[in-house]
Design an enzyme around this catalytic site. Structure first.
Site, PDB file in Angstrom:
ATOM      1  N   ARG A  36      11.425  95.122  21.478  1.00  0.00           N
ATOM      2  CA  ARG A  36      12.140  93.845  21.593  1.00  0.00           C
ATOM      3  C   ARG A  36      11.187  92.644  21.587  1.00  0.00           C
ATOM      4  O   ARG A  36      11.558  91.574  21.111  1.00  0.00           O
ATOM      5  CB  ARG A  36      12.992  93.824  22.861  1.00  0.00           C
ATOM      6  CG  ARG A  36      14.308  94.540  22.655  1.00  0.00           C
ATOM      7  CD  ARG A  36      15.169  94.450  23.883  1.00  0.00           C
ATOM      8  NE  ARG A  36      16.527  94.873  23.581  1.00  0.00           N
ATOM      9  CZ  ARG A  36      17.397  95.266  24.490  1.00  0.00           C
ATOM     10  NH1 ARG A  36      17.065  95.292  25.765  1.00  0.00           N
ATOM     11  NH2 ARG A  36      18.613  95.624  24.140  1.00  0.00           N
ATOM     12  N   LYS A 197      30.218 107.247  26.396  1.00  0.00           N
ATOM     13  CA  LYS A 197      31.137 106.263  26.996  1.00  0.00           C
ATOM     14  C   LYS A 197      32.381 106.049  26.134  1.00  0.00           C
ATOM     15  O   LYS A 197      32.435 105.120  25.325  1.00  0.00           O
ATOM     16  CB  LYS A 197      30.403 104.936  27.177  1.00  0.00           C
ATOM     17  CG  LYS A 197      29.180 105.048  28.066  1.00  0.00           C
ATOM     18  CD  LYS A 197      28.480 103.692  28.120  1.00  0.00           C
ATOM     19  CE  LYS A 197      27.021 103.815  28.460  1.00  0.00           C
ATOM     20  NZ  LYS A 197      26.212 102.740  27.878  1.00  0.00           N
ATOM     21  N   GLY A 351      20.843 100.861  21.678  1.00  0.00           N
ATOM     22  CA  GLY A 351      21.089 101.822  22.749  1.00  0.00           C
ATOM     23  C   GLY A 351      20.388 103.158  22.530  1.00  0.00           C
ATOM     24  O   GLY A 351      19.247 103.222  22.070  1.00  0.00           O
ATOM     25  N   GLY A 374      24.930  96.951  23.544  1.00  0.00           N
ATOM     26  CA  GLY A 374      26.227  96.356  23.888  1.00  0.00           C
ATOM     27  C   GLY A 374      26.620  95.253  22.916  1.00  0.00           C
ATOM     28  O   GLY A 374      27.776  95.159  22.487  1.00  0.00           O
TER      29      GLY A 374
END
Ligand SMILES: Nc1ncnc2c1ncn2[C@@H]1O[C@H](COP(=O)(O)OP(=O)(O)O)[C@@H](O)[C@H]1O
Ligand SMILES: O=C(OP(=O)(O)O)[C@H](O)COP(=O)(O)O
Length: 394
Positions: A36, A197, A351, A374
């Site tokens: 990142r 999820k 993710g 997300g």
């Protein structure tokens, strides 16, 4: 993109508040993956080279409005300095006298990193006072934090109402690649959705059914679909209250002519452990006291074929419990198929899938790995990202 970028504004001599997502994984104070930070370098270098006074801000972890010593950004400032090959000053606060003095000292081309913005209780509340205070530090706001663009916080949204506000290069690239994938996809267009999820991914499955030619389901969320088909899933992950929805998705796929791929065989284990007893069984023969933790060899072959025939693949979520070697084969097979399919444009939705691709050493073989998990999911669901909405239109 209909939003202004740093190319559309003058930055020379300006104090530029640049929100980045330096929320990097850390272990015992050391950064374990600096992807990142690297991803934000083009924007930071551009600002330096064009004579801006660069004020960087990021969150790290979830300190919930309090100072948490382990979540200070000193290691991040050091790493950024190494990558830029120049010193990066850092403050121990987000706002206040120390920060004002450090900003006043900035010369053109200097870089300053503020302390973790989530140490301020107003950050996640999008407190207007904090937003104003942050805006007061600068003449221009740049948002390059795609990974946090789905959050309406003071440094990602509120501040944009007080300054000219534009996107950085990473933000622009993420929105372009994901936007193109969804609005004008090369076909056949395949989405692969896995992970655990179910709740978080329902929205994206629904939206993707309007766009894709093929939908591949894997990972823990597959078993709610397997159950919806009337098969026993043993002790596999199951969200009982989503079975009806899973049924409706399969019907929607049929109506829309979307080919819906589910595991045809799976690796089951007698317990959740790398050294568990395992066997491969057809999807309609999961033993009642075993759990399915990976897709099986026939499924790997099937998914590989679909990937090979696709022009565009968007992948979010692993096919199995890839953290354990015993159950990593399915995820590895998908990653390898994407790496080998040179005619296929591959977009990895952040993710765990991004982590898996990295772990298998295949990251440089992918066309785009999103820096937001997300954020990319919400984008693919068709939701507006507050951090983007707040930027100035072209
Ligand atoms: N069959 C399975 N049973 C239980 N957990 C699974 C299974 N397949 C994958 N997982 C787990 O799902 C997790 C990732 O899920 P999720 O957070 O939804 O993905 P992502 O971060 O890519 O969005 C991983 O930790 C993985 O171990
Ligand atoms: O790591 C992030 O999200 P991700 O794990 O969904 O990619 C972003 O930095 C956002 O962090 P948050 O989910 O604590 O707001």
């Amino acid at each position: 993109m209909n939003k202004k970028t740093i190319r559309d504004v003058e930055v020379r001599g300006k104090r530029v508040f640049c929100r980045v997502d330096f929320n990097v994984p850390m272990e015992e104070g050391a950064i374990t993956d600096d992807t990142r930070i690297r991803a934000a370098l083009p924007t930071i270098r551009y600002l330096i080279e064009n004579g801006a006074k660069v004020i960087l801000a990021s969150h790290l972890g979830r300190p919930k409005g309090k100072v948490v010593e382990e979540l200070r950004l000193d290691a991040v400032a050091k790493r950024l300095g190494e990558l830029l090959g120049r010193p990066v000053a850092k403050t121990d606060h987000v706002v206040g006298d120390e920060v004002n003095a450090a900003v006043a000292r900035l010369q053109e081309g200097d870089v300053l990193l503020l302390e973790n913005v989530r140490f301020e209780p107003g950050e996640e509340k999008n407190d207007p006072e904090l937003a104003k205070a942050l805006a007061g530090l600068a003449d221009l706001y740049v948002n390059d934090a795609f990974g946090a663009a789905h959050r309406a916080h003071a440094s990602t949204e509120g501040i944009a109402h007080h300054l000219p506000a534009v996107a950085g290069f990473l933000m622009e690239k993420e929105l372009e690649v994901l936007g193109k994938a969804l609005s004008n996809p090369d076909r056949p267009f395949t989405a692969i959705i896995g992970g655990a999820k179910v709740k978080d991914k329902i929205g994206v499955i629904d939206n993707l059914l309007d766009k894709v030619d093929n939908l591949i389901i894997g990972g823990g969320l597959a078993y709610t679909f397997v159950k919806a088909l009337g098969h026993d899933v043993g002790k596999s992950l199951l969200e009982e209250d989503k079975i009806e929805l899973a049924k409706s998705f399969m019907e929607k796929a049929k109506e829309k002519g979307v080919r819906f791929y589910m595991p045809v065989d799976v690796v089951v284990a007698d317990r959740f452990a790398n050294d568990a007893n395992t066997k491969v069984v057809p999807i309609d023969a999961i033993p009642s006291d075993w759990e399915a933790l990976d897709i099986g060899p026939k499924t790997r072959e099937l998914y590989r074929d679909v990937i090979r025939q696709s022009k565009l693949v968007v992948w979010n979520g692993p096919m199995g419990v890839f953290e354990m070697e015993t159950f990593a084969q399915g995820t590895k097979a998908v990653a390898q198929a994407l790496a080998e399919a040179t005619d296929t444009y591959s977009v990895i939705g952040g993710g765990d899938s991004a982590a898996a691709v990295e772990k298998f050493g295949l990251a440089d073989k992918m066309d785009h790995i999103s820096t937001g998990g997300g954020a990319s999911l919400e984008f693919m669901e068709g939701k507006q990202l507050p951090g983007v909405v707040a930027l100035n239109d072209k």
